[in-house]
Write a protein that holds these residues in place. Structure first.
Motif, PDB file in Angstrom:
ATOM      1  N   MET A   1     -27.216  31.844  -7.866  1.00  0.00           N
ATOM      2  CA  MET A   1     -26.302  31.303  -8.765  1.00  0.00           C
ATOM      3  C   MET A   1     -24.889  30.860  -8.250  1.00  0.00           C
ATOM      4  N   ASN A   2     -24.257  31.676  -7.295  1.00  0.00           N
ATOM      5  CA  ASN A   2     -23.186  31.397  -6.646  1.00  0.00           C
ATOM      6  C   ASN A   2     -23.364  30.324  -5.809  1.00  0.00           C
ATOM      7  N   ASN A   3     -24.583  30.031  -5.072  1.00  0.00           N
ATOM      8  CA  ASN A   3     -24.994  28.889  -4.272  1.00  0.00           C
ATOM      9  C   ASN A   3     -24.759  27.546  -4.923  1.00  0.00           C
ATOM     10  N   VAL A   4     -25.319  27.849  -6.445  1.00  0.00           N
ATOM     11  CA  VAL A   4     -25.582  26.695  -7.129  1.00  0.00           C
ATOM     12  C   VAL A   4     -24.195  26.276  -7.443  1.00  0.00           C
ATOM     13  N   PHE A   5     -23.371  27.008  -8.297  1.00  0.00           N
ATOM     14  CA  PHE A   5     -22.031  26.609  -8.583  1.00  0.00           C
ATOM     15  C   PHE A   5     -21.122  26.216  -7.277  1.00  0.00           C
ATOM     16  N   SER A   6     -21.283  26.680  -6.263  1.00  0.00           N
ATOM     17  CA  SER A   6     -20.565  26.274  -4.912  1.00  0.00           C
ATOM     18  C   SER A   6     -20.905  24.807  -4.603  1.00  0.00           C
ATOM     19  N   ALA A   7     -22.371  24.534  -4.640  1.00  0.00           N
ATOM     20  CA  ALA A   7     -22.591  23.312  -4.350  1.00  0.00           C
ATOM     21  C   ALA A   7     -22.398  22.256  -5.414  1.00  0.00           C
ATOM     22  N   LEU A   8     -22.153  22.621  -6.806  1.00  0.00           N
ATOM     23  CA  LEU A   8     -21.726  21.702  -7.715  1.00  0.00           C
ATOM     24  C   LEU A   8     -20.256  21.509  -7.663  1.00  0.00           C
ATOM     25  N   ALA A   9     -19.306  22.262  -6.826  1.00  0.00           N
ATOM     26  CA  ALA A   9     -18.034  22.229  -7.043  1.00  0.00           C
ATOM     27  C   ALA A   9     -17.395  20.886  -6.118  1.00  0.00           C
ATOM     28  N   ASP A  10     -18.258  20.257  -5.355  1.00  0.00           N
ATOM     29  CA  ASP A  10     -18.056  18.963  -4.840  1.00  0.00           C
ATOM     30  C   ASP A  10     -18.346  17.727  -5.639  1.00  0.00           C
ATOM     31  N   PRO A  11     -17.388  16.792  -5.746  1.00  0.00           N
ATOM     32  CA  PRO A  11     -17.599  15.560  -6.550  1.00  0.00           C
ATOM     33  C   PRO A  11     -18.839  14.822  -5.751  1.00  0.00           C
ATOM     34  N   THR A  12     -18.942  14.637  -4.462  1.00  0.00           N
ATOM     35  CA  THR A  12     -19.804  14.143  -3.729  1.00  0.00           C
ATOM     36  C   THR A  12     -21.042  14.357  -4.015  1.00  0.00           C
ATOM     37  N   ARG A  13     -21.194  15.954  -4.218  1.00  0.00           N
ATOM     38  CA  ARG A  13     -22.558  16.513  -4.363  1.00  0.00           C
ATOM     39  C   ARG A  13     -22.876  16.232  -5.933  1.00  0.00           C
ATOM     40  N   ARG A  14     -21.886  16.231  -6.847  1.00  0.00           N
ATOM     41  CA  ARG A  14     -22.274  15.878  -8.173  1.00  0.00           C
ATOM     42  C   ARG A  14     -22.696  14.457  -8.460  1.00  0.00           C
ATOM     43  N   ALA A  15     -22.143  13.633  -7.507  1.00  0.00           N
ATOM     44  CA  ALA A  15     -22.454  11.966  -7.761  1.00  0.00           C
ATOM     45  C   ALA A  15     -23.890  11.921  -7.192  1.00  0.00           C
ATOM     46  N   VAL A  16     -24.457  12.739  -6.200  1.00  0.00           N
ATOM     47  CA  VAL A  16     -25.748  12.731  -5.762  1.00  0.00           C
ATOM     48  C   VAL A  16     -26.605  13.178  -6.734  1.00  0.00           C
ATOM     49  N   ILE A  17     -26.356  14.316  -7.427  1.00  0.00           N
ATOM     50  CA  ILE A  17     -27.229  14.851  -8.401  1.00  0.00           C
ATOM     51  C   ILE A  17     -27.158  13.894  -9.770  1.00  0.00           C
ATOM     52  N   ILE A  53     -31.271  22.760  -5.278  1.00  0.00           N
ATOM     53  CA  ILE A  53     -30.954  21.910  -6.284  1.00  0.00           C
ATOM     54  C   ILE A  53     -31.690  20.732  -5.923  1.00  0.00           C
ATOM     55  N   ILE A  54     -31.754  20.250  -4.656  1.00  0.00           N
ATOM     56  CA  ILE A  54     -32.792  19.430  -4.417  1.00  0.00           C
ATOM     57  C   ILE A  54     -33.780  19.709  -3.264  1.00  0.00           C
ATOM     58  N   ARG A  55     -34.710  18.777  -2.944  1.00  0.00           N
ATOM     59  CA  ARG A  55     -35.642  18.829  -2.123  1.00  0.00           C
ATOM     60  C   ARG A  55     -35.953  17.479  -1.415  1.00  0.00           C
ATOM     61  N   SER A  56     -36.325  17.433  -0.126  1.00  0.00           N
ATOM     62  CA  SER A  56     -36.519  16.217   0.444  1.00  0.00           C
ATOM     63  C   SER A  56     -37.865  16.227   1.185  1.00  0.00           C
ATOM     64  N   ILE A  72     -30.625  23.979 -11.845  1.00  0.00           N
ATOM     65  CA  ILE A  72     -29.594  23.210 -12.823  1.00  0.00           C
ATOM     66  C   ILE A  72     -29.760  24.106 -14.100  1.00  0.00           C
ATOM     67  N   ALA A  73     -31.131  24.267 -14.627  1.00  0.00           N
ATOM     68  CA  ALA A  73     -31.308  24.644 -15.892  1.00  0.00           C
ATOM     69  C   ALA A  73     -30.872  26.203 -16.057  1.00  0.00           C
ATOM     70  N   ALA A  74     -30.810  27.081 -14.763  1.00  0.00           N
ATOM     71  CA  ALA A  74     -30.293  28.213 -14.661  1.00  0.00           C
ATOM     72  C   ALA A  74     -28.857  28.307 -14.905  1.00  0.00           C
ATOM     73  N   ALA A  75     -28.223  27.202 -14.278  1.00  0.00           N
ATOM     74  CA  ALA A  75     -26.465  27.191 -14.379  1.00  0.00           C
ATOM     75  C   ALA A  75     -26.265  26.979 -15.843  1.00  0.00           C
ATOM     76  N   GLU A  76     -27.189  25.997 -16.474  1.00  0.00           N
ATOM     77  CA  GLU A  76     -26.853  25.420 -17.912  1.00  0.00           C
ATOM     78  C   GLU A  76     -26.888  26.788 -18.652  1.00  0.00           C
TER      79      GLU A  76
END
Length: 107
Positions: A1-17, A53-56, A72-76
Motif C-alpha cells: 500500500m505504501n508503494n501505491v500511495f508513493s506512486a500516486l504522490a506525483d502529478p505526472t504519474r496521476r496524469a498517466v493513470i 498499478i500498471i503493466r506493460s 487502485i481498488a485497495a487504495a480506494e
C-alpha cells in the motif's frame, strides 16, 4: 500500500493513470503531453509498474501500457475506511459541541 500511495504522490504519474482509465496506450502517447525527456518519463512508469498499478507489454517496437485495477481498488478501500472513521469522529465531536452549547444556554 505504501508503494501505491508513493506512486500516486506525483502529478505526472496521476496524469498517466487518468489517461489509462480510458484504455491501454503506447508509451509514446503517454509521454507526449509531458514536458520531460523520455528517460525521466520512463522512471515515472517504472515507479507505477513497481507499485503494481500498471503493466506493460511489448509487441514489436511498441510498448503498450495498461492499468491494473486491484492496487487502485485497495487504495480506494483504505481511503473509504479512513473516511468512515473520521466521519464518525466528526459526528461525535459535533454532537458534543451541540450538547455543550445546549447546557451552556440552559444553565
Amino acid at each position: 500500500m505504501n508503494n501505491v500511495f508513493s506512486a500516486l504522490a506525483d502529478p505526472t504519474r496521476r496524469a498517466v493513470i487518468e489517461r489509462l482509465i480510458t484504455g491501454p496506450a503506447p508509451v509514446s502517447e503517454l509521454h507526449a503531453p509531458h514536458d520531460m525527456a523520455m528517460p525521466s518519463f520512463l522512471k515515472h512508469l517504472g515507479k507505477l509498474e513497481s507499485a503494481g498499478i500498471i503493466r506493460s507489454k511489448k509487441i514489436g517496437r511498441v510498448r503498450t501500457v495498461h492499468i491494473e485495477a486491484a492496487p487502485i481498488a485497495a487504495a480506494e478501500d483504505w481511503l473509504n475506511r479512513q473516511r468512515n472513521i473520521w466521519k464518525g469522529r466528526l459526528d461525535r465531536l459535533s454532537a458534543l459541541a451541540e450538547h455543550l452549547e445546549k447546557e451552556s444556554n440552559d444553565g
